[in-house]
Each structure stands twice: as structure tokens, then as C-alpha cells.
Design a protein around this motif. Structure first.
Motif, PDB file in Angstrom:
ATOM      1  N   GLY A 132       0.788  -1.219   0.000  1.00 34.60           N
ATOM      2  CA  GLY A 132       0.000   0.000   0.000  1.00 34.60           C
ATOM      3  C   GLY A 132       0.821   1.269   0.000  1.00 34.60           C
ATOM      4  O   GLY A 132       0.271   2.376  -0.073  1.00 34.60           O
ATOM      5  N   ARG A 133       2.139   1.134   0.051  1.00 35.12           N
ATOM      6  CA  ARG A 133       2.995   2.323   0.073  1.00 35.12           C
ATOM      7  C   ARG A 133       3.283   2.794  -1.349  1.00 35.12           C
ATOM      8  O   ARG A 133       3.400   2.007  -2.266  1.00 35.12           O
ATOM      9  CB  ARG A 133       4.314   2.014   0.786  1.00 35.12           C
ATOM     10  N   GLY A 134       3.414   4.107  -1.475  1.00 32.57           N
ATOM     11  CA  GLY A 134       3.741   4.656  -2.782  1.00 32.57           C
ATOM     12  C   GLY A 134       2.587   4.523  -3.762  1.00 32.57           C
ATOM     13  O   GLY A 134       1.440   4.280  -3.395  1.00 32.57           O
ATOM     14  N   ASP A 135       2.914   4.671  -5.029  1.00 26.54           N
ATOM     15  CA  ASP A 135       1.925   4.612  -6.097  1.00 26.54           C
ATOM     16  C   ASP A 135       2.066   3.278  -6.828  1.00 26.54           C
ATOM     17  O   ASP A 135       3.169   2.917  -7.266  1.00 26.54           O
ATOM     18  CB  ASP A 135       2.155   5.780  -7.060  1.00 26.54           C
ATOM     19  N   PHE A 136       0.959   2.554  -6.981  1.00 24.37           N
ATOM     20  CA  PHE A 136       1.049   1.215  -7.566  1.00 24.37           C
ATOM     21  C   PHE A 136       1.508   1.258  -9.018  1.00 24.37           C
ATOM     22  O   PHE A 136       2.277   0.395  -9.452  1.00 24.37           O
ATOM     23  CB  PHE A 136      -0.286   0.477  -7.471  1.00 24.37           C
ATOM     24  N   PHE A 137       1.053   2.229  -9.788  1.00 24.89           N
ATOM     25  CA  PHE A 137       1.489   2.347 -11.185  1.00 24.89           C
ATOM     26  C   PHE A 137       2.993   2.595 -11.246  1.00 24.89           C
ATOM     27  O   PHE A 137       3.709   1.996 -12.056  1.00 24.89           O
ATOM     28  CB  PHE A 137       0.713   3.483 -11.860  1.00 24.89           C
ATOM     29  N   ASP A 138       3.497   3.471 -10.373  1.00 22.07           N
ATOM     30  CA  ASP A 138       4.938   3.711 -10.313  1.00 22.07           C
ATOM     31  C   ASP A 138       5.693   2.442  -9.945  1.00 22.07           C
ATOM     32  O   ASP A 138       6.715   2.102 -10.562  1.00 22.07           O
ATOM     33  CB  ASP A 138       5.251   4.794  -9.278  1.00 22.07           C
ATOM     34  N   ARG A 139       5.198   1.754  -8.920  1.00 26.14           N
ATOM     35  CA  ARG A 139       5.861   0.529  -8.470  1.00 26.14           C
ATOM     36  C   ARG A 139       5.914  -0.509  -9.598  1.00 26.14           C
ATOM     37  O   ARG A 139       6.950  -1.124  -9.850  1.00 26.14           O
ATOM     38  CB  ARG A 139       5.126  -0.069  -7.265  1.00 26.14           C
ATOM     39  N   THR A 140       4.794  -0.714 -10.264  1.00 28.08           N
ATOM     40  CA  THR A 140       4.735  -1.733 -11.309  1.00 28.08           C
ATOM     41  C   THR A 140       5.620  -1.353 -12.490  1.00 28.08           C
ATOM     42  O   THR A 140       6.289  -2.208 -13.080  1.00 28.08           O
ATOM     43  CB  THR A 140       3.287  -1.935 -11.775  1.00 28.08           C
ATOM     44  N   THR A 141       5.639  -0.071 -12.838  1.00 30.73           N
ATOM     45  CA  THR A 141       6.500   0.381 -13.932  1.00 30.73           C
ATOM     46  C   THR A 141       7.965   0.152 -13.590  1.00 30.73           C
ATOM     47  O   THR A 141       8.745  -0.334 -14.430  1.00 30.73           O
ATOM     48  CB  THR A 141       6.247   1.867 -14.237  1.00 30.73           C
ATOM     49  N   ALA A 142       8.360   0.482 -12.376  1.00 28.50           N
ATOM     50  CA  ALA A 142       9.753   0.314 -11.971  1.00 28.50           C
ATOM     51  C   ALA A 142      10.153  -1.162 -11.918  1.00 28.50           C
ATOM     52  O   ALA A 142      11.261  -1.530 -12.337  1.00 28.50           O
ATOM     53  CB  ALA A 142       9.983   0.966 -10.611  1.00 28.50           C
TER      54      ALA A 142
END
Length: 270
Positions: free
Chosen positions: A65-75
Motif C-alpha cells: 500500500g505504500r507509494g503509487d502502484f502504477f509507479d511501483r509496477t512500472t519500476a
């Protein structure tokens, strides 16, 4: 820019197929990397697919739940691009693939975007169809807002998974239903990028960065909004073409793997 992704959690990565091409394959929400098995087999030795499980999907750990999921998945997906590769994405996975093509064109040799759920395109280009889609989406969104992820998963599956004859919710194995329920919180977490383009992917200066060959693929029986999205993206991207799989709905990589692989093969050949 992708924010808050300095330390990435470990994810499960599946290797599928064999061949001289290296391709990154990104699955849709409430599925997993094994969804590419049929396409990999149908590609018949042309390509090796690197297919990560998103957080809260497959064998990867849950998203904290931390950060942005789209950012996490992209990275997490970017970490798999160890060299210039072909990228194939389905649904939300296609959104990630498009973002990689915009942010890191030097690492994306070509991209196949299968039913990218970029609903912000339709909001700009066809407001009436967008409004109809919003109405169709409201039942599962209401269930999510009420915290009923089981009902939300059932309604989400009904909307996107049955137009091509896929099994209905009661016919799915309990393990499959549980896996889908597990991933539903992610669906609610990515509405900003999908519906409002909160990361600015539709800006002209962003679209022009994705200058590699791009194939926009959809099922003929999918929700009408997908035709609008694919046509809108084709008009905005410098080097994009379209393809349609007859008789298929949104889940065409799973329901029509041979036809999907044939279109990918034709695209790569060109």
C-alpha cells in the motif's frame, strides 16, 4: 518521473518459450504471468518471454500500500529490461508497456499493446462512450468502495471476462476466484492514471517519445470503449498500427492465444 521506487520488492518472474527474440510480457490485473503460456507456446520458438507477476498477483508478495502502484509496477517492469527488448502488455499491463515506451524508448524495441485500458483517451475523444463505460463500471466500483472485494471481483470478471465465452464466476475454481479477489484492491488504486491520465502520458511531448513500432490489438467482441482507445492512441503515437482478433473479447491472450501470437508474429516480421 517515477516516484518512490528506490527500493523495489522482489517479485516472481516466469520464463516462457524459447527463441532469439527477448520480450517482456506484462499481464493484466487479477491474472498472473502464467496467462502468457498459450501465447508463448503459439509463438513456436520465436521468442523468450520474461513475465513478472505484479505485486498482489501470482507468486509475488502483496503490495504493502505504500507509494503509487502504477509507479511501483512500472519500476519493477523496467528492472527486467536488461537490454532493448520487445514489450507485450495486456490491459493494465499494456498501460505499463506504454509508459515504458514513453519513458525509456532506448530499451523498448517494439511494443504490442493488447486492449490498453487507457480510458482517459475515450474521455477526450468520445465522451458518450466513456460515460456508458463509466456506468457499466459502477457496480464493481461500488463494491470496492464498500470493501466487498469478493463481489467486486465477480462483477469485474463479468464485465471484462465473459464476452468471449470465458468461464463465468461460479464455474471458476476456488483457487482462481481467490487469486482474483486478492488483486482487486489494485484495480481501485490505478484509477487516476487510467481515467484521468494523472501521470501525463497523453501530453504530445510524451506520446512522441514512443516512436518505436507499436501494435494496438483488441478483440472484436470487447467493450466498445476499446475501439475508441486504440484508435485514439494510434492517432497520437508516431508509429502505431491496429489489429483486431475476430470472436475475441478483452481476454484475447488467454482465450485466443494462437490468433494473438499470429498477429504478433506478423507485426514483428514487418
Amino acid at each position: 518521473m517515477i516516484q518512490g521506487t528506490t527500493t523495489l520488492p522482489p517479485v516472481h518472474v516466469r520464463r516462457l518459450g524459447a527463441g532469439t527474440r527477448n520480450a517482456l510480457a506484462l499481464h493484466c490485473t487479477i491474472a498472473h504471468s502464467g496467462a502468457w503460456s498459450g501465447v508463448a507456446a503459439a509463438l513456436d520458438g520465436q521468442a523468450k518471454l520474461t513475465a513478472p507477476d505484479m505485486l498482489s498477483h501470482g507468486r509475488s508478495p502483496d503490495w504493502d500500500g505504500r507509494g503509487d502502484f502504477f509507479d511501483r509496477t512500472t519500476a519493477i517492469s523496467l528492472a527486467q529490461l536488461t537490454e532493448p527488448m520487445d514489450v507485450i502488455g495486456h490491459s493494465f499491463g499494456a498501460m505499463v508497456a506504454l509508459r515504458l515506451a514513453i519513458l525509456h524508448p532506448e530499451l523498448v524495441r517494439s511494443a504490442v499493446l493488447i486492449e490498453p485500458v487507457f480510458f482517459a483517451v475515450a474521455r477526450q475523444d468520445a465522451p458518450e462512450i466513456s460515460a456508458n463505460h463509466d456506468a457499466d463500471s459502477q457496480p464493481y466500483k461500488t463494491a470496492l468502495a464498500e470493501g466487498d472485494t469478493s463481489r467486486a471481483a465477480r462483477l469485474f470478471n463479468r464485465m471484462w471476462g465473459t464476452s468471449d465465452g470465458s468461464p463465468r464466476w461460479p464455474d471458476l475454481p476456488e483457487r482462481t476466484r481467490a487469486s482474483m479477489i486478492r488483486g482487486m484492491d489494485v484495480v481501485g488504486a490505478v484509477e487516476g492514471p487510467l481515467f484521468q491520465d494523472s501521470v501525463g502520458m497523453l501530453a504530445p511531448h510524451a506520446m512522441v517519445q514512443a516512436s518505436m513500432p507499436i501494435l494496438l490489438l483488441r478483440g472484436a467482441e470487447s467493450h466498445p470503449i476499446m475501439m475508441v482507445v486504440n484508435s485514439g492512441l494510434q492517432s497520437r503515437l508516431p508509429n502505431a498500427s491496429q489489429g483486431v482478433i475476430e470472436g475475441a473479447g478483452h481476454m484475447l491472450p488467454i482465450s485466443h492465444p494462437r490468433e494473438t501470437a499470429a498477429r504478433i508474429t506478423e507485426f514483428w516480421r514487418d
